[in-house]
Design an enzyme around this catalytic site. Structure first.
Site, PDB file in Angstrom:
ATOM      1  N   ARG A  93       0.817  -1.221   0.000  1.00  7.35           N
ATOM      2  CA  ARG A  93       0.000   0.000   0.000  1.00  7.35           C
ATOM      3  C   ARG A  93       0.854   1.276   0.000  1.00  7.35           C
ATOM      4  O   ARG A  93       0.359   2.349  -0.270  1.00  7.35           O
ATOM      5  CB  ARG A  93      -0.980  -0.016   1.185  1.00  7.35           C
ATOM      6  CG  ARG A  93      -2.120  -1.012   0.966  1.00  7.35           C
ATOM      7  CD  ARG A  93      -3.067  -1.074   2.136  1.00  7.35           C
ATOM      8  NE  ARG A  93      -2.482  -1.772   3.274  1.00  7.35           N
ATOM      9  CZ  ARG A  93      -3.106  -1.970   4.424  1.00  7.35           C
ATOM     10  NH1 ARG A  93      -4.332  -1.537   4.587  1.00  7.35           N
ATOM     11  NH2 ARG A  93      -2.501  -2.616   5.404  1.00  7.35           N
ATOM     12  N   GLN A  94       2.157   1.142   0.307  1.00  8.21           N
ATOM     13  CA  GLN A  94       3.051   2.319   0.192  1.00  8.21           C
ATOM     14  C   GLN A  94       3.698   2.220  -1.187  1.00  8.21           C
ATOM     15  O   GLN A  94       4.868   1.864  -1.335  1.00  8.21           O
ATOM     16  CB  GLN A  94       4.100   2.302   1.321  1.00  8.21           C
ATOM     17  CG  GLN A  94       4.985   3.546   1.376  1.00  8.21           C
ATOM     18  CD  GLN A  94       4.244   4.828   1.785  1.00  8.21           C
ATOM     19  OE1 GLN A  94       3.322   4.782   2.579  1.00  8.21           O
ATOM     20  NE2 GLN A  94       4.633   5.958   1.215  1.00  8.21           N
ATOM     21  N   LYS A 128     -15.994   5.081  -1.609  1.00  2.00           N
ATOM     22  CA  LYS A 128     -15.447   5.227  -0.253  1.00  2.00           C
ATOM     23  C   LYS A 128     -14.441   6.367  -0.201  1.00  2.00           C
ATOM     24  O   LYS A 128     -13.653   6.566  -1.118  1.00  2.00           O
ATOM     25  CB  LYS A 128     -14.758   3.900   0.097  1.00  2.00           C
ATOM     26  CG  LYS A 128     -14.008   3.895   1.381  1.00  2.00           C
ATOM     27  CD  LYS A 128     -13.411   2.525   1.661  1.00  2.00           C
ATOM     28  CE  LYS A 128     -11.982   2.392   1.198  1.00  2.00           C
ATOM     29  NZ  LYS A 128     -11.341   1.144   1.580  1.00  2.00           N
ATOM     30  N   ARG A 158     -11.449   7.660   2.489  1.00  2.19           N
ATOM     31  CA  ARG A 158     -10.772   7.314   3.754  1.00  2.19           C
ATOM     32  C   ARG A 158     -10.558   8.584   4.565  1.00  2.19           C
ATOM     33  O   ARG A 158     -10.000   9.563   4.075  1.00  2.19           O
ATOM     34  CB  ARG A 158      -9.436   6.611   3.452  1.00  2.19           C
ATOM     35  CG  ARG A 158      -8.701   6.187   4.693  1.00  2.19           C
ATOM     36  CD  ARG A 158      -7.681   5.103   4.441  1.00  2.19           C
ATOM     37  NE  ARG A 158      -8.251   3.779   4.202  1.00  2.19           N
ATOM     38  CZ  ARG A 158      -8.798   3.012   5.148  1.00  2.19           C
ATOM     39  NH1 ARG A 158      -8.875   3.431   6.385  1.00  2.19           N
ATOM     40  NH2 ARG A 158      -9.283   1.829   4.842  1.00  2.19           N
ATOM     41  N   THR A 216      -8.645  -2.809   9.575  1.00  3.36           N
ATOM     42  CA  THR A 216      -9.326  -2.492  10.839  1.00  3.36           C
ATOM     43  C   THR A 216     -10.833  -2.774  10.763  1.00  3.36           C
ATOM     44  O   THR A 216     -11.548  -2.547  11.739  1.00  3.36           O
ATOM     45  CB  THR A 216      -9.133  -1.009  11.206  1.00  3.36           C
ATOM     46  OG1 THR A 216      -9.806  -0.203  10.221  1.00  3.36           O
ATOM     47  CG2 THR A 216      -7.663  -0.630  11.249  1.00  3.36           C
ATOM     48  N   GLY A 243     -13.108  -1.132   9.180  1.00  8.98           N
ATOM     49  CA  GLY A 243     -13.950   0.065   9.003  1.00  8.98           C
ATOM     50  C   GLY A 243     -14.688   0.054   7.675  1.00  8.98           C
ATOM     51  O   GLY A 243     -15.879   0.381   7.607  1.00  8.98           O
TER      52      GLY A 243
HETATM   53  C1  R5P Z   1      -8.046  -0.214   0.575  1.00 12.28           C
HETATM   54  O1  R5P Z   1      -7.861   0.364  -0.480  1.00 12.28           O
HETATM   55  C2  R5P Z   1      -8.195  -1.691   0.653  1.00 12.28           C
HETATM   56  O2  R5P Z   1      -8.698  -2.226  -0.536  1.00 12.28           O
HETATM   57  C3  R5P Z   1      -9.107  -2.084   1.802  1.00 12.28           C
HETATM   58  O3  R5P Z   1     -10.413  -1.639   1.519  1.00 12.28           O
HETATM   59  C4  R5P Z   1      -8.636  -1.487   3.088  1.00 12.28           C
HETATM   60  O4  R5P Z   1      -7.299  -1.805   3.326  1.00 12.28           O
HETATM   61  C5  R5P Z   1      -9.485  -1.957   4.238  1.00 12.28           C
HETATM   62  O5  R5P Z   1      -9.068  -1.309   5.398  1.00 12.28           O
HETATM   63  P1  R5P Z   1      -9.988  -1.276   6.693  1.00 12.28           P
HETATM   64  O6  R5P Z   1     -10.393  -2.693   6.998  1.00 12.28           O
HETATM   65  O7  R5P Z   1      -9.097  -0.703   7.765  1.00 12.28           O
HETATM   66  O8  R5P Z   1     -11.148  -0.392   6.399  1.00 12.28           O
END
Ligand code: R5P
Length: 281
Positions: free
Chosen positions: A89-90, A182, A184, A213, A215
């Site tokens: 992700r980085q 979505k 963030r 997490t 969310g």
């Molecule tokens: C983000 O782009 C990923 O596809 C996941 O949606 C994300 O990593 C989920 O993170 P969390 O469970 O903290 O909402």
């Protein structure tokens, strides 16, 4: 072909070996009194094509992977399978001066391996920094089989960027699909744009690459319930399940699971078949 697995992927490593009909090489792992790692791969692999399977989370497994690759340097060729590629992700500079962690790892792996296979890597473009033969496997078939067994009749992607994954699964199952939008807000909080979904009375699965997490899933599930969904399940390739994740998922869904790229008690789907097919090619 010889196969060896690291300490983050023992069950998946054994399953892939079984699928290929080979006995994995034994490994001696030790930790020195100062905490440093020691790894020795046993058996004869010199001049062979060797496959190493290891998820690179936690950080100790990333380091272990580099050491095991070094131990394998007398092999004729090395294929590395990283079921969950940590730091994917980085994948770019978000703020000036940042390390692009995925690039750093890819460059180092390019020095030590001939072929790299990842599973549902978060940002496939990171392969541009790998100089060997790269492949990213999507475990759509295994996920679709599980969801069909569960008689899921609608698949939802929690954001537009992940739609290709939900669509691939829904197409195999021949059920409708849709996506949410979505934003963030922080590392643990997300916001979903309100959207009317055609899920009245349906049994829905939210399909994502990572549950961290929880969310994202919690928000998506709440919206599905508001739209009249009967049951909501969450399924991801990589189950990190960090901090409040289990509580959030238990509260907001009727069930959740992951594949075995990160091994846990929630790993109800195996990607061994997909990895073995790729290795056979
Ligand atoms: C983000 O782009 C990923 O596809 C996941 O949606 C994300 O990593 C989920 O993170 P969390 O469970 O903290 O909402």
């Amino acid at each position: 072909m010889k196969l060896v697995y690291g300490s983050s992927s023992p069950l998946l490593g054994k399953k892939v070996a079984q699928e290929l009909g080979i006995e994995p090489l034994e490994v001696e792992h030790r930790v020195f009194p100062d905490g440093e790692q020691y790894h020795r791969i046993l058996g004869d692999f010199s001049g062979d094509d060797v496959v190493l399977i290891n998820t690179t989370k936690p950080d100790s497994s990333l380091l272990e992977t580099f050491f095991m690759l070094d131990a394998l340097s007398s092999a004729d060729s090395i294929t590395l399978v990283i079921p969950y590629f940590a730091y994917s992700r980085q994948d770019k500079v978000f703020l000036e001066g940042e390390a692009v962690s995925a690039r750093a790892i890819m460059k180092m792996l390019g020095e030590m391996t001939d072929r790299l296979i990842t599973v549902d890597v978060h940002a496939p473009h990171i392969f541009e920094w790998y100089r060997g033969l790269g492949e990213n496997i999507l475990p759509s078939r295994s996920i679709a089989e599980k969801l069909s067994e569960m008689e899921i009749d609608f698949v939802l992607s929690p954001d537009k960027g992940a739609l290709h994954r939900a669509k691939a699964v829904a197409d195999i199952m021949k059920v409708p699909f849709d996506h949410l939008d979505k934003t963030r807000l922080s590392g643990t909080e997300v916001e979903m744009e309100e959207k009317a979904l055609d899920v009245e009375g349906k049994k829905v699965a939210i399909v994502d690459d990572i549950i961290s997490t929880g969310g994202t899933i919690a928000r998506a599930s709440e919206m599905l319930k508001r739209s009249g969904a009967n049951e909501v399940y969450a399924l991801c390739t990589h189950g990190l399940f960090i901090g409040p994740a289990i509580e959030r998922l238990t509260r907001s869904t009727d069930g959740f699971m992951s594949t075995d790229t990160i091994e846990s008690k929630y790993s109800e789907i195996s990607v061994a078949g997909e990895i073995a097919s790729s290795l056979k090619e």
